[in-house]
Design an enzyme around this catalytic site. Structure first.
Site, PDB file in Angstrom:
ATOM      1  N   ASP A 110       0.910  -1.067   0.617  1.00 42.47           N
ATOM      2  CA  ASP A 110      -0.100   0.068  -0.432  1.00 42.47           C
ATOM      3  C   ASP A 110       0.831   1.513  -0.191  1.00 42.47           C
ATOM      4  O   ASP A 110       2.014   1.782   0.784  1.00 42.47           O
ATOM      5  CB  ASP A 110      -0.660   0.349   1.122  1.00 42.47           C
ATOM      6  CG  ASP A 110      -1.786   0.994   1.083  1.00 42.47           C
ATOM      7  OD1 ASP A 110      -3.051   0.538   1.105  1.00 42.47           O
ATOM      8  OD2 ASP A 110      -1.676   2.196   1.009  1.00 42.47           O
ATOM      9  N   ILE A 111       0.588   2.077  -0.779  1.00 48.06           N
ATOM     10  CA  ILE A 111       1.328   3.576  -0.807  1.00 48.06           C
ATOM     11  C   ILE A 111       1.758   4.329   0.636  1.00 48.06           C
ATOM     12  O   ILE A 111       2.303   5.388   0.694  1.00 48.06           O
ATOM     13  CB  ILE A 111       0.620   4.738  -2.208  1.00 48.06           C
ATOM     14  CG1 ILE A 111       2.015   5.175  -2.317  1.00 48.06           C
ATOM     15  CG2 ILE A 111      -0.358   4.802  -1.544  1.00 48.06           C
ATOM     16  CD1 ILE A 111       1.491   5.683  -3.993  1.00 48.06           C
ATOM     17  N   ASN A 147     -13.133  -2.743   2.001  1.00 53.37           N
ATOM     18  CA  ASN A 147     -14.125  -2.484   2.060  1.00 53.37           C
ATOM     19  C   ASN A 147     -14.558  -2.752   0.845  1.00 53.37           C
ATOM     20  O   ASN A 147     -14.443  -2.644  -0.189  1.00 53.37           O
ATOM     21  CB  ASN A 147     -13.088  -0.970   2.536  1.00 53.37           C
ATOM     22  CG  ASN A 147     -12.482  -0.307   3.357  1.00 53.37           C
ATOM     23  OD1 ASN A 147     -13.190  -0.629   4.617  1.00 53.37           O
ATOM     24  ND2 ASN A 147     -11.521  -0.024   3.359  1.00 53.37           N
ATOM     25  N   GLU A 199     -11.735   3.266  -1.172  1.00 53.20           N
ATOM     26  CA  GLU A 199     -11.685   4.626  -2.106  1.00 53.20           C
ATOM     27  C   GLU A 199     -11.423   3.635  -3.406  1.00 53.20           C
ATOM     28  O   GLU A 199     -11.529   4.807  -4.374  1.00 53.20           O
ATOM     29  CB  GLU A 199     -10.649   4.999  -1.579  1.00 53.20           C
ATOM     30  CG  GLU A 199     -10.767   5.950  -0.677  1.00 53.20           C
ATOM     31  CD  GLU A 199      -9.054   6.673   0.743  1.00 53.20           C
ATOM     32  OE1 GLU A 199      -7.828   6.309  -1.073  1.00 53.20           O
ATOM     33  OE2 GLU A 199      -9.004   6.784   0.981  1.00 53.20           O
ATOM     34  N   VAL A 200     -10.668   2.819  -3.711  1.00 57.65           N
ATOM     35  CA  VAL A 200     -10.173   2.566  -5.249  1.00 57.65           C
ATOM     36  C   VAL A 200     -11.552   0.956  -5.816  1.00 57.65           C
ATOM     37  O   VAL A 200     -11.710   0.003  -4.854  1.00 57.65           O
ATOM     38  CB  VAL A 200      -9.102   1.542  -5.528  1.00 57.65           C
ATOM     39  CG1 VAL A 200      -9.318   1.093  -6.565  1.00 57.65           C
ATOM     40  CG2 VAL A 200      -8.097   2.730  -4.724  1.00 57.65           C
ATOM     41  N   HIS A 257     -10.077  -5.395  -3.495  1.00 56.55           N
ATOM     42  CA  HIS A 257      -9.123  -5.757  -2.856  1.00 56.55           C
ATOM     43  C   HIS A 257      -9.521  -5.835  -1.300  1.00 56.55           C
ATOM     44  O   HIS A 257     -10.696  -5.347  -0.532  1.00 56.55           O
ATOM     45  CB  HIS A 257      -8.097  -4.091  -3.033  1.00 56.55           C
ATOM     46  CG  HIS A 257      -8.710  -3.192  -2.146  1.00 56.55           C
ATOM     47  ND1 HIS A 257      -9.862  -1.817  -3.005  1.00 56.55           N
ATOM     48  CD2 HIS A 257      -9.116  -2.219  -1.587  1.00 56.55           C
ATOM     49  CE1 HIS A 257     -10.055  -1.093  -2.269  1.00 56.55           C
ATOM     50  NE2 HIS A 257      -9.466  -1.436  -1.517  1.00 56.55           N
ATOM     51  N   HIS A 265      -7.180  -5.550   2.285  1.00 61.60           N
ATOM     52  CA  HIS A 265      -6.379  -4.921   2.753  1.00 61.60           C
ATOM     53  C   HIS A 265      -5.076  -6.418   3.423  1.00 61.60           C
ATOM     54  O   HIS A 265      -6.047  -6.981   4.424  1.00 61.60           O
ATOM     55  CB  HIS A 265      -6.306  -4.462   3.321  1.00 61.60           C
ATOM     56  CG  HIS A 265      -7.250  -3.040   3.281  1.00 61.60           C
ATOM     57  ND1 HIS A 265      -6.174  -1.608   2.886  1.00 61.60           N
ATOM     58  CD2 HIS A 265      -8.010  -2.526   2.108  1.00 61.60           C
ATOM     59  CE1 HIS A 265      -7.064  -0.716   1.969  1.00 61.60           C
ATOM     60  NE2 HIS A 265      -7.961  -1.634   2.156  1.00 61.60           N
TER      61      HIS A 265
END
Ligand code: 5GP
Length: 126
Positions: A35-36, A96, A104-105, A109, A111
């Site tokens: 993750d960025i 999420n 958000e994206v 995905h 996490h």
């Protein structure tokens, strides 16, 4: 109602190689990368290569091969990084979805967070 997938989302761009990423592992159907903006010492994102918006979208529409690959890759990452509750101190998987999920994206995905105590699952204050 069917999910509509936005091909311009940032993870789609990563999958097309338009944006760099720090890959942890890549398989036929799955990509895992750092993750960025890590929120724990270990913070990776595990994504299917297919165009799925949320986990439930993936679970409903992905092929058996994609689901198997995704699930086994998740296990492999836990083994590689030593974060499983079996071998290590445990971790948290979060996926999420949508507005209330604060996604958000809009590309499915999971996490993977680990490396410190992660607190309770939800902030009671919301
Ligand atoms: P969400 O809120 O959708 O569950 O989480 C999206 C995650 O993607 C966030 O933790 C955010 O830091 C991460 N992220 C957003 N843009 C990028 C990017 O360009 N590269 C990487 N590696 N992670 C990103």
């Amino acid at each position: 109602m069917a999910y509509s997938y936005d091909e311009k989302n940032i993870f789609a761009m990563i999958l097309r190689g338009e944006i760099p990423n720090k890959t942890v592992i890549e398989t036929a159907h799955t990509l895992a990368f750092e993750d960025i903006q890590p929120q724990a010492p270990v913070h990776m994102l595990v994504i299917p290569k297919g165009a799925y918006v949320t986990y439930d979208d993936f679970a409903a529409r992905a092929s058996d091969a994609e689901i198997l690959d995704f699930t086994r890759t998740l296990a492999k990452i836990c083994e590689m990084t030593g974060v499983s509750a079996d071998a290590g101190d445990g971790c948290r998987f979060i996926s999420n979805a949508g507005t209330h999920g604060m996604q958000e994206v809009p590309h499915m995905h999971v996490h993977l967070l680990a490396g410190r105590p992660l607190g309770r699952l939800l902030d009671p204050a919301g």
